[in-house]
Design an enzyme around this catalytic site. Structure first.
Site, PDB file in Angstrom:
ATOM      1  N   ARG A  75       0.830  -1.211   0.000  1.00  0.00           N
ATOM      2  CA  ARG A  75       0.000   0.000   0.000  1.00  0.00           C
ATOM      3  C   ARG A  75       0.865   1.262   0.000  1.00  0.00           C
ATOM      4  O   ARG A  75       0.507   2.263  -0.612  1.00  0.00           O
ATOM      5  CB  ARG A  75      -0.931  -0.008   1.218  1.00  0.00           C
ATOM      6  CG  ARG A  75      -1.928   1.131   1.188  1.00  0.00           C
ATOM      7  CD  ARG A  75      -3.042   0.920   2.202  1.00  0.00           C
ATOM      8  NE  ARG A  75      -4.068   1.935   2.081  1.00  0.00           N
ATOM      9  CZ  ARG A  75      -4.385   2.804   3.045  1.00  0.00           C
ATOM     10  NH1 ARG A  75      -3.750   2.766   4.208  1.00  0.00           N
ATOM     11  NH2 ARG A  75      -5.327   3.699   2.854  1.00  0.00           N
ATOM     12  N   HIS A  79       0.511   4.378  -2.634  1.00  0.00           N
ATOM     13  CA  HIS A  79       0.303   5.771  -2.213  1.00  0.00           C
ATOM     14  C   HIS A  79       1.481   6.669  -2.594  1.00  0.00           C
ATOM     15  O   HIS A  79       1.302   7.862  -2.803  1.00  0.00           O
ATOM     16  CB  HIS A  79       0.031   5.832  -0.702  1.00  0.00           C
ATOM     17  CG  HIS A  79      -1.364   5.435  -0.355  1.00  0.00           C
ATOM     18  ND1 HIS A  79      -1.967   5.753   0.836  1.00  0.00           N
ATOM     19  CD2 HIS A  79      -2.300   4.754  -1.059  1.00  0.00           C
ATOM     20  CE1 HIS A  79      -3.200   5.277   0.856  1.00  0.00           C
ATOM     21  NE2 HIS A  79      -3.418   4.652  -0.276  1.00  0.00           N
ATOM     22  N   ASP A  87       8.493   8.272  -6.246  1.00  0.00           N
ATOM     23  CA  ASP A  87       9.739   8.974  -5.920  1.00  0.00           C
ATOM     24  C   ASP A  87      10.073   8.905  -4.432  1.00  0.00           C
ATOM     25  O   ASP A  87      10.898   9.675  -3.941  1.00  0.00           O
ATOM     26  CB  ASP A  87       9.647  10.444  -6.357  1.00  0.00           C
ATOM     27  CG  ASP A  87       8.505  11.176  -5.651  1.00  0.00           C
ATOM     28  OD1 ASP A  87       7.749  10.512  -4.891  1.00  0.00           O
ATOM     29  OD2 ASP A  87       8.359  12.393  -5.845  1.00  0.00           O
ATOM     30  N   SER A  89       8.517   9.957  -2.034  1.00  0.00           N
ATOM     31  CA  SER A  89       8.168  11.183  -1.293  1.00  0.00           C
ATOM     32  C   SER A  89       7.267  10.895  -0.094  1.00  0.00           C
ATOM     33  O   SER A  89       7.330  11.590   0.916  1.00  0.00           O
ATOM     34  CB  SER A  89       7.508  12.208  -2.218  1.00  0.00           C
ATOM     35  OG  SER A  89       6.369  11.662  -2.838  1.00  0.00           O
ATOM     36  N   ASN A 109      -3.539   8.775   4.200  1.00  0.00           N
ATOM     37  CA  ASN A 109      -2.380   8.201   4.897  1.00  0.00           C
ATOM     38  C   ASN A 109      -2.452   8.340   6.410  1.00  0.00           C
ATOM     39  O   ASN A 109      -1.957   7.483   7.138  1.00  0.00           O
ATOM     40  CB  ASN A 109      -1.089   8.883   4.417  1.00  0.00           C
ATOM     41  CG  ASN A 109      -0.787   8.593   2.958  1.00  0.00           C
ATOM     42  OD1 ASN A 109      -1.051   7.492   2.475  1.00  0.00           O
ATOM     43  ND2 ASN A 109      -0.254   9.582   2.251  1.00  0.00           N
TER      44      ASN A 109
HETATM   45  C1  HEM Z   1      -9.013   1.972  -6.043  1.00  0.00           C
HETATM   46  C2  HEM Z   1      -8.645   2.743  -5.114  1.00  0.00           C
HETATM   47  C3  HEM Z   1      -8.366   2.305  -3.702  1.00  0.00           C
HETATM   48  C4  HEM Z   1      -9.026   2.708  -2.589  1.00  0.00           C
HETATM   49  C5  HEM Z   1     -10.193   3.678  -2.527  1.00  0.00           C
HETATM   50  C6  HEM Z   1      -8.398   2.062  -1.461  1.00  0.00           C
HETATM   51  C7  HEM Z   1      -8.767   2.245  -0.155  1.00  0.00           C
HETATM   52  C8  HEM Z   1      -8.239   1.587   0.934  1.00  0.00           C
HETATM   53  C9  HEM Z   1      -8.662   1.762   2.297  1.00  0.00           C
HETATM   54  C10 HEM Z   1      -9.744   2.716   2.773  1.00  0.00           C
HETATM   55  C11 HEM Z   1      -7.943   0.916   3.063  1.00  0.00           C
HETATM   56  C12 HEM Z   1      -8.039   0.742   4.581  1.00  0.00           C
HETATM   57  C13 HEM Z   1      -7.168   1.783   5.250  1.00  0.00           C
HETATM   58  C14 HEM Z   1      -7.423   1.899   6.737  1.00  0.00           C
HETATM   59  O1  HEM Z   1      -8.448   1.421   7.220  1.00  0.00           O
HETATM   60  O2  HEM Z   1      -6.559   2.476   7.435  1.00  0.00           O
HETATM   61  C15 HEM Z   1      -7.052   0.209   2.181  1.00  0.00           C
HETATM   62  C16 HEM Z   1      -6.151  -0.750   2.592  1.00  0.00           C
HETATM   63  C17 HEM Z   1      -5.289  -1.392   1.742  1.00  0.00           C
HETATM   64  N1  HEM Z   1      -5.095  -1.117   0.407  1.00  0.00           N
HETATM   65 FE1  HEM Z   1      -6.266   0.026  -0.754  1.00  0.00          FE
HETATM   66  N2  HEM Z   1      -7.405   1.253  -1.906  1.00  0.00           N
HETATM   67  C18 HEM Z   1      -7.329   1.379  -3.272  1.00  0.00           C
HETATM   68  C19 HEM Z   1      -6.409   0.761  -4.099  1.00  0.00           C
HETATM   69  C20 HEM Z   1      -5.369  -0.007  -3.676  1.00  0.00           C
HETATM   70  C21 HEM Z   1      -4.260  -0.447  -4.500  1.00  0.00           C
HETATM   71  C22 HEM Z   1      -4.072  -0.061  -5.958  1.00  0.00           C
HETATM   72  C23 HEM Z   1      -3.459  -1.207  -3.715  1.00  0.00           C
HETATM   73  C24 HEM Z   1      -2.174  -1.905  -4.050  1.00  0.00           C
HETATM   74  C25 HEM Z   1      -1.823  -2.269  -5.255  1.00  0.00           C
HETATM   75  C26 HEM Z   1      -4.070  -1.260  -2.401  1.00  0.00           C
HETATM   76  C27 HEM Z   1      -3.606  -1.987  -1.333  1.00  0.00           C
HETATM   77  C28 HEM Z   1      -4.148  -1.967  -0.067  1.00  0.00           C
HETATM   78  C29 HEM Z   1      -3.740  -2.873   0.984  1.00  0.00           C
HETATM   79  C30 HEM Z   1      -2.785  -4.036   0.849  1.00  0.00           C
HETATM   80  C31 HEM Z   1      -4.434  -2.487   2.135  1.00  0.00           C
HETATM   81  C32 HEM Z   1      -4.292  -3.071   3.548  1.00  0.00           C
HETATM   82  C33 HEM Z   1      -3.142  -2.344   4.236  1.00  0.00           C
HETATM   83  C34 HEM Z   1      -2.821  -2.774   5.648  1.00  0.00           C
HETATM   84  O3  HEM Z   1      -3.362  -3.748   6.156  1.00  0.00           O
HETATM   85  O4  HEM Z   1      -1.982  -2.086   6.276  1.00  0.00           O
HETATM   86  N3  HEM Z   1      -5.198  -0.499  -2.401  1.00  0.00           N
HETATM   87  N4  HEM Z   1      -7.248   0.634   0.888  1.00  0.00           N
END
Ligand code: HEM
Ligand code: NAG
Length: 322
Positions: A75, A79, A87, A89, A109
């Protein structure tokens, strides 16, 4: 944030360093081939042949202590890349003297992005093995691939040679995709990065592992659940990188609203839903597309050549030497 381990942090830290140092003193090159956009698969073959193995070893140890780390690391790469290119950043801390307003404070973040100490540990070991050589941006890219592989997902060759930015990009970080964005907004944010519907569906497949805070989920926390309570993004196989996530979507059981829109939005049927069906029915197809989309995402506006720098500490820009 709740601690996931009973080990005191000093013990964790030395465990990581011992494991990684053992590796520095041992071996080995990793075979790369081919090329990316100004990037190269063989970038560190001569200058730091053990780079990939060092990153891998530190993550392997870190995930024993915290099973969520691979998810958290991929993630960070996402980001980083979406805020003005890959980069490094995102890793910069606030620093008034360098004019850095940390991207870590942006809504997507803040109290959410994590894994920064693991990145510090990787950097520390790399600085011992090959000082001033491996950029923080490349650490995030390598860590993303290794994390997927360690969790049972595909492996792919990673184009390398990114340099680190000397500025933060707080405004673009504020525009990161939100879990409450509609499908057309998500598509627009991805298109702005040169990523199409297949990339969008494939990359969201990363929600096959990791956790979310319940206030971001479709249920918006259940009765008695405090804000910040962690839920598995993939209820079926929470720590495994597989295609079960897409099955959850088809059952209307995605955690994030931004996951579910790929099948439920009025425009989904003609765009993303058929891709969700495809990936749900064929894990190999998903894996191949995921790897290809990760390479595309990792190639968003990298700094190369003499642009930027190789940071000594991922949290700070290097001091000018004049
Ligand atoms: C399409 C847009 C995306 C949205 C709106 C989104 C949104 C989110 C949100 C809201 C969370 C939970 C954060 C929290 O509760 O603190 C999350 C977690 C996560 N996201 Fe996304 N995400 C997106 C795309 C992606 C992409 C492209 C990746 C990686 C290629 C990704 C990988 C992850 C992973 C692995 C987690 C879990 C992180 C952890 O357990 O620390 N996400 N995402
Ligand atoms: C979730 O519930 C809280 C408390 O009821 C409310 O303030 C908040 O706006 C809700 N969030 C969403 C996205 O609906």
């Amino acid at each position: 944030m709740a601690s996931s381990s009973s080990l005191p942090s000093a013990a964790r830290c030395s465990l990581l360093l011992i494991a990684a140092l053992t590796l520095v003193l041992s071996h080995g090159a990793h075979a790369y081939g081919g090329s990316g956009t100004g990037l190269s698969y063989s970038f560190y073959d001569n200058s730091c042949p053990s780079a990939r193995d060092i990153v891998r070893r530190v993550i392997q140890v870190a995930r024993i202590i915290d099973a969520r780390i691979p998810a958290s690391l991929i993630r960070l790469h996402f980001h980083d890349c979406f805020a003005n290119g890959c980069d490094g950043s995102l890793l910069l801390d606030d620093d008034v003297s360098s004019g850095i307003m940390s991207e870590k404070k942006a809504p997507g973040n803040y109290q959410s992005a994590r894994g920064f100490k693991v990145v510090d540990n990787i950097k520390r070991v790399l600085e011992i093995a090959c000082p001033g050589t491996v950029s923080c941006a490349d650490i995030l890219t390598l860590a993303a691939e290794i994390s997927v592989e360690l969790a049972g997902g595909p492996a792919w060759n990673v184009p390398l040679g990114r340099r680190d930015g000397t500025k933060s990009n707080i405004e673009s970080a504020k525009d990161l995709p939100s879990p409450f964005d509609s499908l057309d907004i998500l598509q627009k944010k991805f298109r702005n990065m040169g990523l199409n519907d297949i990339d969008l569906v494939a990359l969201q497949g990363a929600h096959t592992f990791g956790r979310a805070q319940c206030q971001f989920t479709q249920r918006n926390c259940t009765a008695g659940q405090e804000v910040g309570t962690l839920v598995n993004l993939d209820a079926a196989t929470p720590n495994v990188f597989d295609n079960k996530y897409y099955g959850n979507l088809l059952q209307g059981r995605a955690e994030l609203p931004s996951d579910q829109v790929m099948t439920s939005d009025p425009i989904a049927a003609a765009t993303t839903a058929p891709i969700v069906h495809r990936f749900s029915g064929n894990q190999k197809d998903f894996f191949a597309n995921f790897a290809a989309s990760m390479i595309k995402m990792g190639n968003i506006s990298p700094l190369t050549g003499r642009d930027g720098e190789v940071r000594k500490n991922c949290r700070r820009v290097n001091k000018k030497s004049y």
